[in-house]
Design an enzyme around this catalytic site. Structure first.
Site, PDB file in Angstrom:
ATOM      1  N   TYR A  53       0.857  -1.194   0.000  1.00 31.10           N
ATOM      2  CA  TYR A  53       0.000   0.000   0.000  1.00 31.10           C
ATOM      3  C   TYR A  53       0.889   1.239   0.000  1.00 31.10           C
ATOM      4  O   TYR A  53       1.179   1.856   1.027  1.00 31.10           O
ATOM      5  CB  TYR A  53      -0.973   0.001   1.183  1.00 31.10           C
ATOM      6  CG  TYR A  53      -2.022  -1.092   1.101  1.00 31.10           C
ATOM      7  CD1 TYR A  53      -2.229  -1.805  -0.086  1.00 31.10           C
ATOM      8  CD2 TYR A  53      -2.810  -1.430   2.191  1.00 31.10           C
ATOM      9  CE1 TYR A  53      -3.169  -2.807  -0.171  1.00 31.10           C
ATOM     10  CE2 TYR A  53      -3.765  -2.435   2.110  1.00 31.10           C
ATOM     11  CZ  TYR A  53      -3.936  -3.123   0.929  1.00 31.10           C
ATOM     12  OH  TYR A  53      -4.871  -4.124   0.842  1.00 31.10           O
ATOM     13  N   HIS A 127      -0.741 -12.234   0.374  1.00 31.54           N
ATOM     14  CA  HIS A 127      -1.635 -11.298  -0.312  1.00 31.54           C
ATOM     15  C   HIS A 127      -2.390 -11.905  -1.500  1.00 31.54           C
ATOM     16  O   HIS A 127      -3.605 -11.707  -1.626  1.00 31.54           O
ATOM     17  CB  HIS A 127      -0.802 -10.092  -0.789  1.00 31.54           C
ATOM     18  CG  HIS A 127      -1.574  -8.814  -0.897  1.00 31.54           C
ATOM     19  ND1 HIS A 127      -1.008  -7.585  -0.688  1.00 31.54           N
ATOM     20  CD2 HIS A 127      -2.859  -8.558  -1.217  1.00 31.54           C
ATOM     21  CE1 HIS A 127      -1.917  -6.630  -0.855  1.00 31.54           C
ATOM     22  NE2 HIS A 127      -3.047  -7.200  -1.186  1.00 31.54           N
ATOM     23  N   SER A 207     -12.732  -4.321  -0.024  1.00 28.29           N
ATOM     24  CA  SER A 207     -13.581  -3.393  -0.797  1.00 28.29           C
ATOM     25  C   SER A 207     -15.051  -3.672  -0.509  1.00 28.29           C
ATOM     26  O   SER A 207     -15.863  -3.823  -1.428  1.00 28.29           O
ATOM     27  CB  SER A 207     -13.296  -3.481  -2.306  1.00 28.29           C
ATOM     28  OG  SER A 207     -12.027  -2.942  -2.595  1.00 28.29           O
ATOM     29  N   LEU A 209     -17.356  -1.808   0.346  1.00 33.14           N
ATOM     30  CA  LEU A 209     -18.276  -0.756  -0.115  1.00 33.14           C
ATOM     31  C   LEU A 209     -18.161  -0.538  -1.618  1.00 33.14           C
ATOM     32  O   LEU A 209     -18.627   0.476  -2.144  1.00 33.14           O
ATOM     33  CB  LEU A 209     -17.991   0.540   0.647  1.00 33.14           C
ATOM     34  CG  LEU A 209     -18.065   0.394   2.177  1.00 33.14           C
ATOM     35  CD1 LEU A 209     -17.631   1.675   2.867  1.00 33.14           C
ATOM     36  CD2 LEU A 209     -19.472  -0.002   2.611  1.00 33.14           C
TER      37      LEU A 209
HETATM   38  N1  LIG Z   1      -6.497  -8.261  -0.093  1.00 36.42           N
HETATM   39  C1  LIG Z   1      -6.622  -7.534  -1.171  1.00 36.42           C
HETATM   40  O1  LIG Z   1      -6.237  -7.934  -2.279  1.00 36.42           O
HETATM   41  C2  LIG Z   1      -7.254  -6.179  -1.050  1.00 36.42           C
HETATM   42  C3  LIG Z   1      -7.616  -5.450  -2.195  1.00 36.42           C
HETATM   43  C4  LIG Z   1      -8.229  -4.197  -2.019  1.00 36.42           C
HETATM   44  C5  LIG Z   1      -8.453  -3.706  -0.735  1.00 36.42           C
HETATM   45  N2  LIG Z   1      -8.051  -4.423   0.363  1.00 36.42           N
HETATM   46  C6  LIG Z   1      -8.273  -3.937   1.742  1.00 36.42           C
HETATM   47  O2  LIG Z   1      -9.656  -3.698   1.910  1.00 36.42           O
HETATM   48  C7  LIG Z   1      -9.839  -2.370   2.400  1.00 36.42           C
HETATM   49  C8  LIG Z   1     -11.182  -1.828   1.948  1.00 36.42           C
HETATM   50  O3  LIG Z   1     -11.267  -1.761   0.551  1.00 36.42           O
HETATM   51  P1  LIG Z   1     -11.169  -0.384  -0.260  1.00 36.42           P
HETATM   52  O4  LIG Z   1     -10.515   0.632   0.586  1.00 36.42           O
HETATM   53  O5  LIG Z   1     -10.571  -0.748  -1.565  1.00 36.42           O
HETATM   54  O6  LIG Z   1     -12.672  -0.034  -0.588  1.00 36.42           O
HETATM   55  P2  LIG Z   1     -14.033   0.160   0.229  1.00 36.42           P
HETATM   56  O7  LIG Z   1     -13.815  -0.121   1.655  1.00 36.42           O
HETATM   57  O8  LIG Z   1     -15.048  -0.621  -0.487  1.00 36.42           O
HETATM   58  O9  LIG Z   1     -14.337   1.682  -0.035  1.00 36.42           O
HETATM   59  C9  LIG Z   1     -13.492   2.665   0.464  1.00 36.42           C
HETATM   60  C10 LIG Z   1     -14.090   4.001   0.118  1.00 36.42           C
HETATM   61  O10 LIG Z   1     -15.385   4.115   0.693  1.00 36.42           O
HETATM   62  C11 LIG Z   1     -15.530   5.350   1.322  1.00 36.42           C
HETATM   63  N3  LIG Z   1     -16.256   5.127   2.596  1.00 36.42           N
HETATM   64  C12 LIG Z   1     -15.853   4.372   3.647  1.00 36.42           C
HETATM   65  N4  LIG Z   1     -16.788   4.345   4.622  1.00 36.42           N
HETATM   66  C13 LIG Z   1     -17.804   5.128   4.171  1.00 36.42           C
HETATM   67  C14 LIG Z   1     -19.041   5.520   4.734  1.00 36.42           C
HETATM   68  N5  LIG Z   1     -19.415   5.061   5.931  1.00 36.42           N
HETATM   69  N6  LIG Z   1     -19.823   6.349   3.992  1.00 36.42           N
HETATM   70  C15 LIG Z   1     -19.441   6.800   2.766  1.00 36.42           C
HETATM   71  N7  LIG Z   1     -18.263   6.450   2.185  1.00 36.42           N
HETATM   72  C16 LIG Z   1     -17.470   5.624   2.881  1.00 36.42           C
HETATM   73  C17 LIG Z   1     -14.148   5.875   1.640  1.00 36.42           C
HETATM   74  O11 LIG Z   1     -14.194   7.266   1.434  1.00 36.42           O
HETATM   75  P3  LIG Z   1     -13.094   8.302   1.983  1.00 36.42           P
HETATM   76  O12 LIG Z   1     -11.806   7.902   1.316  1.00 36.42           O
HETATM   77  O13 LIG Z   1     -13.608   9.596   1.530  1.00 36.42           O
HETATM   78  O14 LIG Z   1     -13.002   8.120   3.461  1.00 36.42           O
HETATM   79  C18 LIG Z   1     -13.258   5.135   0.664  1.00 36.42           C
HETATM   80  O15 LIG Z   1     -12.885   5.934  -0.412  1.00 36.42           O
HETATM   81  C19 LIG Z   1      -8.633  -1.625   1.818  1.00 36.42           C
HETATM   82  O16 LIG Z   1      -8.461  -0.369   2.425  1.00 36.42           O
HETATM   83  C20 LIG Z   1      -7.565  -2.626   2.056  1.00 36.42           C
HETATM   84  O17 LIG Z   1      -7.148  -2.583   3.419  1.00 36.42           O
HETATM   85  C21 LIG Z   1      -7.470  -5.652   0.216  1.00 36.42           C
END
Ligand SMILES: NC(=O)c1ccc[n+]([C@@H]2O[C@H](COP(=O)([O-])OP(=O)(O)OC[C@H]3O[C@@H](n4cnc5c(N)ncnc54)[C@H](OP(=O)(O)O)[C@@H]3O)[C@@H](O)[C@H]2O)c1
Length: 285
Positions: A53, A127, A207, A209
């Protein structure tokens, strides 16, 4: 704050995903630190990160360094389980590449240990399977790190049911978590979720959301979540996380945030109870 279990560790039922604070489009450091501190203030005790990251090639571990700094400057820092990962690389051109070789996993884990400033990593997740390296070799490398005490618990990510079973066998039954993509618009990880439920292994939807690029949109499944949200007077994102939590006690969503407001809103999902009819309606979307 309601809790769930990852292995033998009790964690908040929702964790903070760290990725939006370190890749393309990230905020400045002050806002990121405020976001992590807001998460800790609400009682969150799980943060998901990865050495990959980061945005530029020369800042591997940007997110781990940020988290270490935030935890060191908050009284609840010592209570947090940091779940990091190894096996992905970011060359700096926006792409994500793979190296699941045992040599890389070991080197990556040791670098994560230094950045996090701990003697053992709380949860280390492989990962993503690397097609150039037999899965058993990659998971075997993580098992060796576990046996040596460099990590306390092992998880895997982006794994199918066969890989979950294989990893758990290689680890001698010590696999504690599986992190796969799962959201209203992306449900193909249902079989892995069910298998984790059956085996008592934590399932961390990534992800949840719909991802950073669709922040606030929840993808194509937005409308029914928004309708139920308005009936409860809460955000659709909160409904989404409550719906996931209701699926199984092994589910621990890790919504990403780069603003204090969004992680506060997401954390409140642990207190939102949907009716059986509402959950069934969302299941059927
Ligand atoms: N293992 C893997 O291969 C892999 C791949 C992708 C992600 N991940 C992990 O999963 C985590 C989550 O996934 P993600 O960050 O990709 O996407 P996500 O959680 O689906 O969406 C994140 C986005 O949603 C917004 N958000 C969060 N809470 C909210 C709420 N209550 N109301 C409105 N908007 C909201 C945030 O906005 P703001 O930025 O404006 O706060 C952010 O931009 C990552 O951060 C990472 O740690 C792992």
């Amino acid at each position: 704050m309601q809790t769930r279990r990852i292995g033998d560790v009790e964690v908040s039922a929702i964790g903070l995903g760290g990725m939006p604070m370190s890749i393309e489009g990230r905020p400045d450091e002050a806002r990121s630190l405020a976001t992590i501190h807001a998460a800790l203030d609400t009682g969150l005790t799980l943060i998901d990160t990865a050495d990959a990251y980061h945005r530029d090639a020369d800042e591997v571990g940007h997110n781990e360094t940020l988290i270490a700094k935030a935890l060191a400057t908050h009284e609840r820092g010592p209570d947090v389980l940091v779940a990091t990962k190894g096996g992905h690389l970011r060359p700096g051109d926006g792409s994500w590449t793979l190296d699941g070789s045992p040599a890389h996993i070991r080197e990556a884990c040791e670098a994560s240990l230094r950045r996090l400033g701990v003697e053992a990593i709380g949860l280390y997740q492989f990962h993503r399977p690397d097609p150039k390296v037999p899965y058993a070799e990659s998971v075997g490398a993580v098992r060796d790190l576990l046996d040596e005490g460099k990590i306390r618990m092992v998880g895997i990510s982006n794994a199918d049911p066969d890989q979950i079973r294989q990893a758990n066998e290689i680890l001698g039954g010590r696999l504690v978590s599986v992190q796969n993509q799962f959201s209203p618009a992306f449900r193909s990880s249902e079989p892995e979720l069910r298998l984790c439920d059956e085996l008592g292994i934590a399932f961390l939807p990534w992800s949840p959301l719909g991802g950073i690029s669709r922040a606030g949109g929840l993808g194509s499944a937005y409308a029914p979540f928004a309708r139920i949200a308005s009936a409860h007077g809460v955000s659709p994102q909160r409904v989404c996380l409550a719906w996931m939590l209701a699926k199984s006690p092994v589910v621990v969503p890790i919504p990403g945030s780069s603003r204090p407001e969004t992680i506060r809103d997401s954390a409140a999902a642990v207190d939102l109870v949907l009716s059986a009819e509402e959950s069934a309606e969302l299941d059927a979307v």
